[in-house]
Design a protein around this motif. Structure first.
Motif, PDB file in Angstrom:
ATOM      1  N   ARG A 173      -1.456  -5.251  17.263  1.00 44.37           N
ATOM      2  CA  ARG A 173      -1.283  -6.444  17.914  1.00 44.37           C
ATOM      3  C   ARG A 173      -1.737  -7.595  16.966  1.00 44.37           C
ATOM      4  N   ASP A 174      -3.032  -7.630  16.763  1.00 39.82           N
ATOM      5  CA  ASP A 174      -3.632  -8.300  15.912  1.00 39.82           C
ATOM      6  C   ASP A 174      -3.009  -8.668  14.536  1.00 39.82           C
ATOM      7  N   PHE A 175      -2.568  -7.570  13.751  1.00 34.97           N
ATOM      8  CA  PHE A 175      -2.095  -7.740  12.585  1.00 34.97           C
ATOM      9  C   PHE A 175      -0.585  -8.239  12.624  1.00 34.97           C
ATOM     10  N   LEU A 176      -0.028  -7.880  13.804  1.00 35.02           N
ATOM     11  CA  LEU A 176       1.273  -8.613  14.152  1.00 35.02           C
ATOM     12  C   LEU A 176       1.038 -10.173  14.325  1.00 35.02           C
ATOM     13  N   GLU A 177       0.331 -10.451  15.088  1.00 36.30           N
ATOM     14  CA  GLU A 177       0.323 -11.652  15.344  1.00 36.30           C
ATOM     15  C   GLU A 177      -0.085 -12.613  14.139  1.00 36.30           C
ATOM     16  N   TYR A 178      -1.122 -11.989  13.273  1.00 38.57           N
ATOM     17  CA  TYR A 178      -1.440 -12.531  12.149  1.00 38.57           C
ATOM     18  C   TYR A 178      -0.515 -12.725  11.003  1.00 38.57           C
ATOM     19  N   GLY A 179       0.782 -12.010  11.223  1.00 42.87           N
ATOM     20  CA  GLY A 179       1.661 -11.937  10.258  1.00 42.87           C
ATOM     21  C   GLY A 179       1.541 -10.934   9.052  1.00 42.87           C
ATOM     22  N   LEU A 180       0.576  -9.887   9.227  1.00 44.94           N
ATOM     23  CA  LEU A 180       0.640  -8.743   8.406  1.00 44.94           C
ATOM     24  C   LEU A 180       1.349  -7.550   8.694  1.00 44.94           C
ATOM     25  N   PRO A 181       2.267  -6.993   7.829  1.00 43.72           N
ATOM     26  CA  PRO A 181       2.964  -5.757   8.258  1.00 43.72           C
ATOM     27  C   PRO A 181       2.002  -4.692   7.947  1.00 43.72           C
ATOM     28  N   ILE A 182       2.202  -3.686   8.648  1.00 46.82           N
ATOM     29  CA  ILE A 182       1.606  -2.206   8.393  1.00 46.82           C
ATOM     30  C   ILE A 182       2.442  -1.352   8.127  1.00 46.82           C
ATOM     31  N   ILE A 183       2.360  -0.321   7.023  1.00 51.01           N
ATOM     32  CA  ILE A 183       2.895   0.734   6.850  1.00 51.01           C
ATOM     33  C   ILE A 183       1.785   1.847   7.049  1.00 51.01           C
ATOM     34  N   GLU A 184       1.869   2.766   7.956  1.00 52.85           N
ATOM     35  CA  GLU A 184       0.754   3.991   8.022  1.00 52.85           C
ATOM     36  C   GLU A 184       1.446   5.007   7.636  1.00 52.85           C
ATOM     37  N   VAL A 185       0.515   5.495   6.636  1.00 52.44           N
ATOM     38  CA  VAL A 185       1.059   6.876   6.022  1.00 52.44           C
ATOM     39  C   VAL A 185       0.300   8.053   6.571  1.00 52.44           C
ATOM     40  N   SER A 186       0.938   8.816   7.084  1.00 55.35           N
ATOM     41  CA  SER A 186       0.225  10.022   7.883  1.00 55.35           C
ATOM     42  C   SER A 186      -0.010  11.221   6.941  1.00 55.35           C
ATOM     43  N   ILE A 187      -1.244  11.650   6.760  1.00 56.51           N
ATOM     44  CA  ILE A 187      -1.741  13.076   6.207  1.00 56.51           C
ATOM     45  C   ILE A 187      -1.853  13.831   7.019  1.00 56.51           C
ATOM     46  N   SER A 188      -0.771  14.644   7.210  1.00 59.36           N
ATOM     47  CA  SER A 188      -0.682  15.728   8.284  1.00 59.36           C
ATOM     48  C   SER A 188      -1.509  16.940   7.778  1.00 59.36           C
ATOM     49  N   ASP A 189      -1.645  17.887   8.792  1.00 59.29           N
ATOM     50  CA  ASP A 189      -2.493  19.193   8.542  1.00 59.29           C
ATOM     51  C   ASP A 189      -1.905  19.912   7.422  1.00 59.29           C
ATOM     52  N   LYS A 190      -0.441  19.838   7.063  1.00 59.95           N
ATOM     53  CA  LYS A 190       0.247  20.448   5.899  1.00 59.95           C
ATOM     54  C   LYS A 190      -0.430  20.126   4.709  1.00 59.95           C
ATOM     55  N   ILE A 191      -1.087  18.721   4.440  1.00 61.77           N
ATOM     56  CA  ILE A 191      -1.413  18.330   3.207  1.00 61.77           C
ATOM     57  C   ILE A 191      -2.903  17.646   3.314  1.00 61.77           C
ATOM     58  N   TRP A 192      -3.477  18.291   4.224  1.00 61.31           N
ATOM     59  CA  TRP A 192      -4.887  18.012   4.298  1.00 61.31           C
ATOM     60  C   TRP A 192      -5.677  18.584   3.230  1.00 61.31           C
ATOM     61  N   PHE A 193      -6.825  18.013   2.910  1.00 62.52           N
ATOM     62  CA  PHE A 193      -7.805  18.764   2.097  1.00 62.52           C
ATOM     63  C   PHE A 193      -8.385  20.153   3.031  1.00 62.52           C
TER      64      PHE A 193
END
Length: 327
Positions: A173-193
Motif C-alpha cells: 500500500r505504501d509503495f503504491l501510494e508513493y507511486g513506486l512499482p514492485i516486482i517480487e522475485v520469489s526464491i522457491s525451495d527448488k532454488i534455495w541454498f
C-alpha cells in the motif's frame, strides 16, 4: 545474523574502491575472492576494509568475512535490515547480488514475458514515507530503454527478493501510494541454498557454486510477481492520446465507409432505374408485338373464312367473283 555474500571495500586512503571496468560502480568483492585473498596474500588483505553495500554511504557498516562463506556485520547495522528476515539468508543475499549485476532481465510474470533493460541498480536505499514508515528495498532498477512498463512506471521499478517472506500488505500500500512499482522475485525451495536451510556445513566454494547457479538461471529468465502497479500521469496522458487517436481513426474509417455506402447505394439506385426503364421498354414492345400478333391473327382468320366461302361456291359463282368489278 545478516549474511552477505559480497561487499564494498575501502583502501588505505579510506576511499571506496571503484570498479575498473565500470567507474560508475564500486568494485564488488565476492566472499570467495576475499577468503582466497586472505589465505594467499594476507598483506594485501590487511590493506583493505570491507563495508556493506547500501546506496547511502552513511548507512554502510563495517563487515568481516566468515570462513563459512559470508560477510557478517562487525558493528550494528545502520540500514538495510529487512524486518521480514530474508536478508539474513545466503539465498537472499546471492539473488540480490546476481540481479544487481544484470543489465537485461527477462521477467516471466504470470503468462506474460517482459524483457527489461536497466542502466543501474541502487541497493537498499532508505525510503521514508509521509506516514513515517521506513523501507530499504533490495533493488531500485532504472530502465535504460523505453518500453511500456518503463513509461507506465516513470522509469524505475523496485525489485524485492522473497525467500520465505513476501511483501506485506502495508508495504505494498505504501509503495503504491508513493507511486513506486514492485516486482517480487520469489526464491522457491527448488532454488534455495539448500545446505543453509538443511543445517549442513558449507563454505565459500559452496556459496560460489550457488552464485554461478543463480547467475545461469537468472540470465535465462526470472519469475516474478507485480505487487505494486502504479501508473504515472505522463503514461495516462499518453494512453489518452493514443485512445483519442484510435477514436479519430475509427471515426474517419466510419465516415469513409459511410460515404462508400452512399456511393454504392446511389449506383445501385441508378442501376435499378436503368433496369426498370429497360423493363418498361420491354413491356411496351411486348404489348406492341401482342397487338400486331392479334391483328395478324384477325387477318389470318378473315382470309381463312374467305377461302372457305370461295371453296363452297359453284363454278359459275367463282367465275362471277373473278370478274366482279372492284369497288
Amino acid at each position: 545474523m545478516a549474511k552477505k555474500t559480497w561487499a564494498y571495500a575501502k583502501n588505505e586512503q579510506d576511499e571506496f574502491i571503484q570498479d575498473k571496468n565500470d567507474p560508475s560502480r564500486f568494485r564488488t568483492f565476492y566472499i570467495w575472492e576475499v577468503l582466497k585473498l586472505k589465505n594467499t596474500l594476507p598483506e594485501d588483505y590487511k590493506k583493505i576494509s570491507f563495508y556493506s553495500t547500501q546506496a547511502n554511504p552513511s548507512n554502510r557498516s563495517r563487515m568481516a568475512p566468515v570462513k563459512n562463506g559470508f560477510f557478517r556485520y562487525i558493528e550494528n547495522m545502520k540500514g538495510g535490515n529487512n524486518s521480514e528476515g530474508d536478508n539474513e539468508t545466503i539465498s537472499h543475499s546471492t539473488a540480490l547480488l546476481v540481479l544487481s549485476e544484470l543489465k537485461n532481465i527477462k521477467f516471466i510474470i504470470k503468462d506474460k514475458t517482459y524483457l527489461l533493460n536497466f542502466s543501474k541498480f541502487i541497493i537498499e536505499q532508505r525510503l521514508q514515507f509521509e506516514n513515517g514508515n521506513v523501507y530499504f528495498p533490495d533493488l531500485i532498477g532504472y530502465f535504460s530503454s523505453e518500453c511500456d512498463l518503463a513509461e507506465k512506471w516513470n522509469g524505475k521499478v523496485v525489485i524485492e527478493i522473497a525467500v520465505k517472506h513476501k511483501c506485506t500488505s502495508q508495504k505494498i500500500r505504501d509503495f503504491l501510494e508513493y507511486g513506486l512499482p514492485i516486482i517480487e522475485v520469489s526464491i522457491s525451495d527448488k532454488i534455495w541454498f539448500s545446505k543453509e536451510f538443511n543445517g549442513k556445513v558449507y563454505d565459500a566454494n559452496d556459496v560460489e557454486n550457488y552464485y554461478n547457479f543463480l547467475k545461469k538461471l537468472f540470465n535465462n529468465r526470472v519469475y516474478g510477481h507485480i505487487r505494486s502497479n502504479p501508473t504515472s500521469s505522463d503514461y495516462y496522458e499518453k494512453q489518452l492520446l493514443i485512445k483519442d487517436k484510435i477514436i479519430d481513426d475509427n471515426q474517419q474509417k466510419f465516415n469513409e465507409f459511410q460515404e462508400l455506402c452512399k456511393l454504392k447505394l446511389t449506383e445501385a439506385i441508378k442501376r435499378y432505374d436503368n433496369v426498370r426503364n429497360s423493363l418498361d421498354n420491354i413491356k411496351l414492345t411486348n404489348q406492341q408485338l401482342q397487338q400486331a400478333l392479334s391483328k395478324s391473327q384477325e387477318n389470318e382468320n378473315a382470309l381463312k373464312k374467305r377461302i372457305e366461302e370461295i371453296k363452297s361456291m359453284s363454278f359459275w359463282e367463282k367465275i362471277k367473283q373473278i370478274f366482279r368489278p372492284c369497288k
